[in-house]
Scaffold this active site. Structure first.
Site, PDB file in Angstrom:
ATOM      1  N   LYS A  95      50.761  50.827  -3.843  1.00 24.63           N
ATOM      2  CA  LYS A  95      51.840  51.091  -2.893  1.00 24.63           C
ATOM      3  C   LYS A  95      53.219  50.764  -3.467  1.00 24.63           C
ATOM      4  O   LYS A  95      54.175  51.524  -3.296  1.00 24.63           O
ATOM      5  CB  LYS A  95      51.619  50.274  -1.619  1.00 24.63           C
ATOM      6  CG  LYS A  95      52.743  50.419  -0.577  1.00 24.63           C
ATOM      7  CD  LYS A  95      52.895  51.859  -0.111  1.00 24.63           C
ATOM      8  CE  LYS A  95      54.160  52.054   0.742  1.00 24.63           C
ATOM      9  NZ  LYS A  95      54.158  51.274   1.974  1.00 24.63           N
TER      10      LYS A  95
ATOM     11  N   LYS B 119      63.311  45.382  -0.902  1.00 21.73           N
ATOM     12  CA  LYS B 119      62.188  44.435  -1.002  1.00 21.73           C
ATOM     13  C   LYS B 119      61.023  45.034  -1.778  1.00 21.73           C
ATOM     14  O   LYS B 119      60.436  44.374  -2.651  1.00 21.73           O
ATOM     15  CB  LYS B 119      61.746  44.021   0.404  1.00 21.73           C
ATOM     16  CG  LYS B 119      60.556  43.075   0.452  1.00 21.73           C
ATOM     17  CD  LYS B 119      59.210  43.800   0.664  1.00 21.73           C
ATOM     18  CE  LYS B 119      59.142  44.486   1.995  1.00 21.73           C
ATOM     19  NZ  LYS B 119      57.803  45.121   2.219  1.00 21.73           N
TER      20      LYS B 119
END
Length: 332
Positions: free
Chosen positions: A198, A267
C-alpha cells in the site's frame, strides 16, 4: 494459454465486488464490527450493511455513527462494547498511532471479549502492522492486512483494490465479505506485507499527481489548454491516475474534493521513505514528492485535499489549470 504466473494471479483475485450482494455463505452467521467512519470508512461500512451483514459500528463522533442506524447498524457505546458484539472487526483509521490506540490501549481490541479477527483497512505501514499483529496474536487474536486503494468513489461503488496479507484460512473465509469493498489481491502471508504494498502504491500515486501538476502548470504558461493537454496525455505514454481521474474530475472543475487529505498523503509518503531508508533503497524522487506534499500541507492546512497540491505550483508560476467553464466564470 495462460502462464502459471498468470493463473496464480487470477486465483488470487476474488470475484467482482457485487458477489457480496448475490451470494451468502456461512460468513453471514458471524457478527461484524467497524471502527472509523471517516471519508472511506463510512461508505465501506454502509456496503456491508447493504449486503445484509450484521454490523456494530464505533466512531468517536457518535453523530456520524448514528447515520448508519437507518441502514441497520448498531452503534457501540465503546470499543469494549463493540468487542463484545463482533467476531470480526474492520478498522479504517487515519494514522498508525490511531491504529495502535484502538488495538492496544486499555479497553481496546486486544482486550475484546469476542473479537477474534482484526482486519486493518487503514494505511498503517509495515512496522506498526507487524508490532500490533504480534501483540494481538499473544492475546489470541488474528490480524489481517487489508489496506485499500481507489478513493472515496471506489469505497462507495465497491470498486476498491484491496492488498491483503495474513492467515490464509481467514483470508479465504472472509473473501466474500471483503468482496463488498472491491477486488482482493493476496500479496503475502505475513503481517505487514499488505501495508508494504500500500505505501508503495500511495507514493507512486502522489508522484504521478505531483509531476502532472507541475507539467500542466508549465503547459498553461506555454499557452496550452488543460483539456487538450489531458486528451493528448491520456492517448500517449504520459497517461497516469492523475491525468485520467484526479485532474479532470477534481482540479479542472475547481472542486478539489477527491476526499483524501494532504496530511495523509504526506504521512503515507513518509512511511514509504522510512522503509526505503531501512532497506537501504535510495528514494530520490520519492523524497522530492514528499517535500512538495509537505509544502502544500503547511501552506494550505493539513485538511486540504491532496489534489490541491497543484495550487502551490500554480501560485509559484502565476498560472492556473482549470476547465474552460471555470476559467470563464472567474474572468467574468
Amino acid at each position: 494459454m495462460l502462464s502459471s504466473a498468470e493463473m496464480d494471479t487470477d486465483r488470487r483475485a476474488t470475484k467482482p465486488p457485487n458477489t457480496c450482494n448475490t451470494r451468502r455463505i456461512s460468513v453471514t452467521s458471524r457478527s461484524y464490527g467497524f471502527v472509523g467512519l471517516g471519508n472511506m470508512g463510512l461508505p465501506m461500512a454502509r456496503r456491508l450493511l447493504e449486503a445484509g451483514y450484521s454490523l456494530s459500528v464505533f466512531d468517536t463522533r457518535r453523530d456520524v455513527a448514528e447515520t448508519l442506524v437507518a441502514d441497520g447498524a448498531t452503534v457501540a457505546e465503546s470499543l469494549s462494547d463493540l468487542g463484545r458484539n463482533a467476531d470480526v472487526v474492520f478498522m479504517s483509521l487515519p494514522t498508525p498511532d490511531a491504529v495502535k490506540a484502538v488495538c492496544l490501549s486499555p479497553g481496546g481490541l486486544r482486550e475484546a471479549e469476542r473479537a477474534e479477527v482484526i482486519v486493518d483497512l487503514s494505511t498503517t505501514g509495515p512496522r506498526v502492522a507487524t508490532e500490533v499483529a504480534q501483540v494481538l496474536s499473544d492475546a489470541g487474536k488474528t490480524w489481517i492486512d487489508c489496506p485499500v486503494s481507489g478513493g472515496v468513489a471506489g469505497a462507495r461503488k465497491g470498486t476498491l483494490t484491496l492488498m491483503v496479507s495474513g492467515d490464509a484460512g481467514w483470508i479465504e473465509t472472509l473473501a466474500p465479505v471483503i468482496a463488498c469493498f472491491g477486488k482482493q489481491f493476496v500479496v503475502g502471508t505475513e503481517a505487514g506485507s499488505g501495508h508494504s504494498m500500500k505505501i508503495i502504491n500511495n507514493l507512486m500515486s502522489s508522484a504521478a499527481l505531483a509531476v502532472t501538476s507541475e507539467c500542466l502548470v508549465l503547459g498553461r504558461k506555454l499557452g496550452l489548454e488543460p483539456e487538450t493537454m489531458l486528451e493528448v496525455l491520456n492517448s500517449g505514454s504520459g497517461r497516469n491516475s492523475a491525468t485520467t481521474d484526479k485532474i479532470p474530475n477534481f482540479v479542472l472543475p475547481g472542486s478539489f474534493d477527491f476526499g483524501f487529505a494532504i496530511a495523509l498523503s504526506s504521512k503515507d509518503a513518509r512511511l514509504c521513505l522510512e522503509e526505503g531508508d531501512r532497506m537501504g533503497v535510495p528514494m530520490i524522487v520519492g523524497n522530492a514528492v514528499r517535500q512538495l506534499m509537505n509544502i502544500a500541507r503547511d501552506s494550505l492546512g493539513p485538511d486540504a485535499d491532496m489534489t490541491e497540491v497543484i495550487r502551490v505550483v500554480e501560485g509559484w508560476a502565476g498560472a492556473e489549470v482549470r476547465g474552460k467553464d471555470v476559467a470563464q466564470k472567474a474572468a467574468e
